[in-house]
Enzyme design. Structure first.
Site, PDB file in Angstrom:
ATOM      1  N   GLY A  44      21.645  45.326  22.568  1.00 19.02           N
ATOM      2  CA  GLY A  44      21.868  43.966  23.275  1.00 19.02           C
ATOM      3  C   GLY A  44      20.644  43.089  22.665  1.00 19.02           C
TER       4      GLY A  44
ATOM      5  N   GLN B 110      18.850  41.387  24.325  1.00 22.93           N
ATOM      6  CA  GLN B 110      17.224  41.051  24.794  1.00 22.93           C
ATOM      7  C   GLN B 110      16.225  42.889  24.353  1.00 22.93           C
ATOM      8  OE1 GLN B 110      14.819  39.255  25.350  1.00 22.93           O
ATOM      9  NE2 GLN B 110      16.059  38.378  25.014  1.00 22.93           N
ATOM     10  N   SER B 111      17.212  43.014  22.761  1.00 23.37           N
ATOM     11  CA  SER B 111      16.762  44.921  22.629  1.00 23.37           C
ATOM     12  C   SER B 111      15.631  44.585  21.892  1.00 23.37           C
ATOM     13  CB  SER B 111      17.931  45.659  21.502  1.00 23.37           C
ATOM     14  OG  SER B 111      17.076  46.862  20.643  1.00 23.37           O
ATOM     15  N   ASN B 112      14.664  44.934  22.144  1.00 22.79           N
ATOM     16  CA  ASN B 112      12.776  46.106  21.090  1.00 22.79           C
ATOM     17  C   ASN B 112      13.571  46.354  20.554  1.00 22.79           C
ATOM     18  OD1 ASN B 112      11.505  44.639  23.626  1.00 22.79           O
ATOM     19  ND2 ASN B 112      12.754  46.706  24.785  1.00 22.79           N
TER      20      ASN B 112
ATOM     21  N   LEU C 268      15.722  46.223  18.255  1.00 22.67           N
ATOM     22  CA  LEU C 268      16.184  45.079  17.096  1.00 22.67           C
ATOM     23  C   LEU C 268      15.882  43.930  16.421  1.00 22.67           C
ATOM     24  CD1 LEU C 268      19.882  43.904  18.597  1.00 22.67           C
ATOM     25  CD2 LEU C 268      19.057  46.066  16.840  1.00 22.67           C
TER      26      LEU C 268
END
Ligand SMILES: *Cc1c(COP(=O)(O)O)cnc(C)c1O
Length: 329
Positions: free
Chosen positions: A73, A75-77, A79
């Protein structure tokens, strides 16, 4: 064990600190708590994914990849950290995100843009829409003569989990040096790779503590099945015995609330308490819920006041900025 002979990059600042949080302990009227600060792994604002990426990107380079493809998503850390690590290795990066482009460019999503990642949206709110798209994106890149390396959501592969086998070894060294007896280790569980590595590591290094996983995403049965599969496959990579069922983590999912990424009032309370007692920032998606879980386990007496707890701080603070409205009602 093949831990030291696997290809590995040095991306993380290790060892991460193992720190007492006495004011939090006092406030909870609880057991002695130590934070294992994996939010301070250094690269790209830090977090637990960096340990996995040391092995995953070494593998990508060995396979002569020139572009990393991964997804999750906005807000993925995972990514943000994968994009940062790819850049550090001189690689291109494509991030596949479920849903639509967010209205606001904030938190991790802002950092992904700064890293110059190519971002593709599935326009489907279903998180697993990413998994199909990863294959399609990689196929398309291959047709154009590129050499993509796919990292599944969360970096949850057996090879990624090896990073947390090594973390157990690091913690054992610190435990002995700091002369602390640890009875419990608590962490947030998303894609399950971290907990799988911790479990296998606890078996390999005879760690004497009970592992607790607080799910912030998947149902309990699904988590346990994934943890078992990942840990068993990681054992093969390391050429060690499969993890022992007698040391299986306790998995709890009653702190998840309405769903992944939806903040609970208990998590907001936990984030504020830890900030106000220790000056440490938890995050709304993972560690806030895990700390809400730990606080409840202490309140219920499932973790006793005379015992000692390590809370694995897995990072995530950049997503605080994207959740301002729910954090300060
Ligand atoms: C990804 C993540 C986790 C969960 O780790 P998994 O290996 O996916 O279970 C926990 N905390 C933070 C901050 C994360 O980004």
């Amino acid at each position: 064990m093949r831990l030291t002979s696997l290809p590995r990059l040095s991306l993380a600042q290790l060892p991460t600190p193992l720190d007492d949080v006495p004011r939090l302990t006092q406030q909870l009227n609880g057991p002695r708590i130590l934070f294992k600060r994996d939010d301070l792994t250094g690269m790209g604002l830090g977090g637990n994914k960096v340990r996995k990426l040391e092995f995953l990107l070494a593998d990508a380079l060995q396979q002569r990849a020139d572009v990393i493809v991964t997804g999750a998503g906005p807000q993925s850390n995972h990514l943000r950290l994968t994009a940062a690590a790819a850049r550090k290795c001189g690689l291109d990066v494509v991030l596949v995100m479920f849903g639509n482009r967010p209205r606001e460019t904030q938190g991790n999503f802002l950092l992904d843009e700064l890293l110059g990642a190519e971002i593709i949206f599935t326009n489907d709110a279903d998180r697993s829409s990413v998994d199909r798209a990863l294959q399609e994106v990689a196929e398309d890149l291959r047709r154009r003569g590129r050499c993509p390396y796919i990292i599944p959501r969360g970096g949850a592969t057996p090879l990624g989990s090896v990073g947390y086998v090594e973390c157990v070894q690091e913690l054992e060294t610190q435990r002995v040096a700091q002369r602390v007896q640890v009875d419990h280790l608590v962490c947030a569980v998303g894609s399950c790779g971290t907990l799988a590595g911790l479990w296998l590591g606890a078996c390999c290094f005879n760690a004497p503590y009970q592992l607790w996983g607080i799910s912030v995403s998947r149902p309990r049965g699904e988590c346990l099945a994934r943890v078992q599969q990942l840990a068993t496959d990681a054992a093969q990579i390391l050429d060690v015995k499969p993890p022992r069922a007698s040391m299986l983590p306790i998995l709890r999912n009653e702190y998840l609330g309405t769903g992944y990424g939806i903040v609970t009032p208990e998590a907001v309370d936990a984030i504020r308490l830890v900030a106000r007692t220790e000056g440490i920032f938890l995050d709304p998606v993972y560690t806030g819920k895990a700390m809400a879980g730990l606080m409840d386990l202490i309140r219920r007496g499932e973790i006793g006041k005379d015992e000692m707890v390590v809370f694995l701080h897995t990072g995530g603070a950049p997503s605080l900025f994207a959740h301002a409205s729910v954090l300060l009602p």
